[in-house]
Scaffold this motif. Structure first.
Motif, mmCIF file in Angstrom:
data_model
loop_
_atom_site.group_PDB
_atom_site.id
_atom_site.type_symbol
_atom_site.label_atom_id
_atom_site.label_comp_id
_atom_site.label_asym_id
_atom_site.label_seq_id
_atom_site.Cartn_x
_atom_site.Cartn_y
_atom_site.Cartn_z
ATOM 1 N N LEU A 47 0.830 -1.201 0.000
ATOM 2 C CA LEU A 47 0.000 0.000 0.000
ATOM 3 C C LEU A 47 0.867 1.254 0.000
ATOM 4 C CD1 LEU A 47 -2.956 0.865 0.064
ATOM 5 C CD2 LEU A 47 -2.786 0.943 2.550
ATOM 6 N N ALA A 48 1.906 1.253 0.815
ATOM 7 C CA ALA A 48 2.825 2.394 0.857
ATOM 8 C C ALA A 48 3.515 2.579 -0.489
ATOM 9 C CB ALA A 48 3.857 2.197 1.968
ATOM 10 N N HIS A 49 3.898 1.466 -1.126
ATOM 11 C CA HIS A 49 4.557 1.549 -2.423
ATOM 12 C C HIS A 49 3.611 2.117 -3.476
ATOM 13 C CE1 HIS A 49 5.962 -0.065 -6.320
ATOM 14 N NE2 HIS A 49 7.132 0.322 -5.844
ATOM 15 N N ARG A 50 2.346 1.678 -3.464
ATOM 16 C CA ARG A 50 1.372 2.196 -4.433
ATOM 17 C C ARG A 50 1.181 3.700 -4.276
ATOM 18 N NH1 ARG A 50 -3.010 -1.173 -6.651
ATOM 19 N NH2 ARG A 50 -2.325 -3.317 -6.535
ATOM 20 N N PHE A 51 1.027 4.163 -3.018
ATOM 21 C CA PHE A 51 0.825 5.589 -2.791
ATOM 22 C C PHE A 51 2.068 6.396 -3.140
ATOM 23 C CE2 PHE A 51 -2.907 4.228 -0.497
ATOM 24 C CZ PHE A 51 -3.805 5.264 -0.767
ATOM 25 N N LEU A 52 3.233 5.868 -2.818
ATOM 26 C CA LEU A 52 4.478 6.545 -3.176
ATOM 27 C C LEU A 52 4.614 6.649 -4.692
ATOM 28 C CD1 LEU A 52 7.176 7.723 -2.150
ATOM 29 C CD2 LEU A 52 8.131 5.427 -2.423
ATOM 30 N N TRP A 53 4.297 5.564 -5.401
ATOM 31 C CA TRP A 53 4.365 5.534 -6.859
ATOM 32 C C TRP A 53 3.390 6.556 -7.452
ATOM 33 C CZ3 TRP A 53 7.621 2.583 -9.849
ATOM 34 C CH2 TRP A 53 7.348 2.540 -11.202
ATOM 35 N N ALA A 54 2.164 6.601 -6.948
ATOM 36 C CA ALA A 54 1.152 7.524 -7.455
ATOM 37 C C ALA A 54 1.512 8.973 -7.146
ATOM 38 C CB ALA A 54 -0.213 7.186 -6.879
ATOM 39 N N ASP A 55 2.032 9.228 -5.945
ATOM 40 C CA ASP A 55 2.438 10.594 -5.596
ATOM 41 C C ASP A 55 3.587 11.064 -6.473
ATOM 42 O OD1 ASP A 55 0.493 10.662 -3.666
ATOM 43 O OD2 ASP A 55 1.870 10.187 -2.011
ATOM 44 N N ASN A 56 4.527 10.172 -6.763
ATOM 45 C CA ASN A 56 5.630 10.510 -7.647
ATOM 46 C C ASN A 56 5.113 10.814 -9.059
ATOM 47 O OD1 ASN A 56 8.399 10.785 -8.389
ATOM 48 N ND2 ASN A 56 8.254 8.794 -9.394
ATOM 49 N N ALA A 57 4.167 10.002 -9.531
ATOM 50 C CA ALA A 57 3.584 10.241 -10.858
ATOM 51 C C ALA A 57 2.866 11.584 -10.897
ATOM 52 C CB ALA A 57 2.624 9.113 -11.215
ATOM 53 N N ASP A 58 2.148 11.914 -9.822
ATOM 54 C CA ASP A 58 1.459 13.202 -9.769
ATOM 55 C C ASP A 58 2.453 14.363 -9.817
ATOM 56 O OD1 ASP A 58 -1.081 12.144 -9.687
ATOM 57 O OD2 ASP A 58 -1.237 12.222 -7.501
ATOM 58 N N ALA A 59 3.550 14.248 -9.075
ATOM 59 C CA ALA A 59 4.549 15.321 -9.041
ATOM 60 C C ALA A 59 5.187 15.519 -10.411
ATOM 61 C CB ALA A 59 5.619 15.005 -8.000
ATOM 62 N N ILE A 60 5.558 14.426 -11.071
ATOM 63 C CA ILE A 60 6.173 14.538 -12.395
ATOM 64 C C ILE A 60 5.172 15.086 -13.410
ATOM 65 C CG2 ILE A 60 7.121 13.193 -14.307
ATOM 66 C CD1 ILE A 60 8.411 11.397 -12.169
ATOM 67 N N SER A 61 3.929 14.632 -13.313
ATOM 68 C CA SER A 61 2.907 15.095 -14.245
ATOM 69 C C SER A 61 2.609 16.575 -14.049
ATOM 70 C CB SER A 61 1.627 14.272 -14.062
ATOM 71 O OG SER A 61 0.648 14.694 -14.966
ATOM 72 N N ARG A 62 2.609 17.031 -12.799
ATOM 73 C CA ARG A 62 2.384 18.468 -12.556
ATOM 74 C C ARG A 62 3.502 19.305 -13.167
ATOM 75 N NH1 ARG A 62 0.331 16.753 -7.342
ATOM 76 N NH2 ARG A 62 -1.903 17.178 -7.306
ATOM 77 N N LEU A 63 4.730 18.816 -13.089
ATOM 78 C CA LEU A 63 5.848 19.543 -13.696
ATOM 79 C C LEU A 63 5.736 19.567 -15.214
ATOM 80 C CD1 LEU A 63 8.847 18.213 -11.590
ATOM 81 C CD2 LEU A 63 7.914 20.524 -11.579
ATOM 82 N N TYR A 64 5.340 18.441 -15.789
ATOM 83 C CA TYR A 64 5.328 18.297 -17.240
ATOM 84 C C TYR A 64 4.058 18.848 -17.875
ATOM 85 C CZ TYR A 64 5.564 16.099 -21.815
ATOM 86 O OH TYR A 64 5.588 15.873 -23.155
ATOM 87 N N ALA A 65 2.888 18.521 -17.307
ATOM 88 C CA ALA A 65 1.617 18.861 -17.962
ATOM 89 C C ALA A 65 0.789 19.879 -17.188
ATOM 90 C CB ALA A 65 0.791 17.606 -18.181
ATOM 91 N N GLY A 66 1.148 20.150 -15.934
ATOM 92 C CA GLY A 66 0.401 21.123 -15.156
ATOM 93 C C GLY A 66 -0.781 20.539 -14.396
ATOM 94 N N THR A 67 -1.013 19.254 -14.481
ATOM 95 C CA THR A 67 -2.107 18.597 -13.760
ATOM 96 C C THR A 67 -1.592 17.294 -13.156
ATOM 97 O OG1 THR A 67 -2.868 17.301 -15.670
ATOM 98 C CG2 THR A 67 -3.818 19.493 -15.394
ATOM 99 N N PRO A 68 -2.344 16.734 -12.199
ATOM 100 C CA PRO A 68 -1.934 15.418 -11.665
ATOM 101 C C PRO A 68 -1.993 14.340 -12.738
ATOM 102 C CG PRO A 68 -3.568 16.462 -10.238
ATOM 103 C CD PRO A 68 -3.476 17.290 -11.475
ATOM 104 N N ALA A 69 -1.377 13.226 -12.463
ATOM 105 C CA ALA A 69 -1.336 12.116 -13.408
ATOM 106 C C ALA A 69 -2.733 11.538 -13.623
ATOM 107 C CB ALA A 69 -0.404 11.020 -12.895
ATOM 108 N N LEU A 70 -2.960 11.027 -14.817
ATOM 109 C CA LEU A 70 -4.221 10.368 -15.119
ATOM 110 C C LEU A 70 -4.216 8.960 -14.529
ATOM 111 C CD1 LEU A 70 -4.663 11.442 -18.836
ATOM 112 C CD2 LEU A 70 -5.574 12.550 -16.801
ATOM 113 N N LYS A 71 -5.374 8.449 -14.230
ATOM 114 C CA LYS A 71 -5.584 7.105 -13.676
ATOM 115 C C LYS A 71 -4.879 6.898 -12.340
ATOM 116 C CE LYS A 71 -6.734 4.655 -17.877
ATOM 117 N NZ LYS A 71 -6.830 5.753 -18.813
ATOM 118 N N GLY A 72 -4.791 7.958 -11.543
ATOM 119 C CA GLY A 72 -4.189 7.854 -10.216
ATOM 120 C C GLY A 72 -5.004 7.012 -9.270
ATOM 121 N N ASP A 73 -6.328 6.987 -9.467
ATOM 122 C CA ASP A 73 -7.179 6.166 -8.602
ATOM 123 C C ASP A 73 -6.878 4.684 -8.788
ATOM 124 O OD1 ASP A 73 -8.273 6.404 -11.217
ATOM 125 O OD2 ASP A 73 -10.192 5.640 -10.500
#
Length: 95
Positions: A43-69
């Motif tokens: 569970l911790a790994h999934r949330f860490l992975w999703a949070d990392n994807a959100d951070a990178i996506s915000r830098l690149y596209a300006g929004t959180p990552a898609l399919k984060g749920d």
């Protein structure tokens, strides 16, 4: 597809070779989903992975990552689909 072929060739997984696999490989291929041996770690790994994807996506596209749920829970929800629609429209507007 090429990586899959290389994997099959390396480990002799083609049907025409008729080579027996070691027990370890049979166990791996019979498993439905690779999981960590402890639930809180997965569970911790999934949330860490999703949070990392959100951070990178915000830098690149300006929004959180898609399919984060799906990344966080393993299920696709209506709320997640709605969030993805909003994020896609926002990306279209920003870019």
């Amino acid at each position: 597809y090429i990586l899959y072929q290389q994997f099959c060739d390396r480990f002799g997984l083609k049907a025409k070779t008729k080579r027996k696999l070691p027990i370890g490989y049979n166990v791996i291929f019979n498993r439905k989903m690779a999981t960590l041996p402890w639930n809180t770690g997965e569970l911790a790994h999934r949330f860490l992975w999703a949070d990392n994807a959100d951070a990178i996506s915000r830098l690149y596209a300006g929004t959180p990552a898609l399919k984060g749920d799906f990344t966080r829970t393993g299920k696709r929800t209506k709320r997640g689909a709605l969030d993805d629609g909003v994020n896609s429209v926002t990306r279209f507007y920003l870019n």
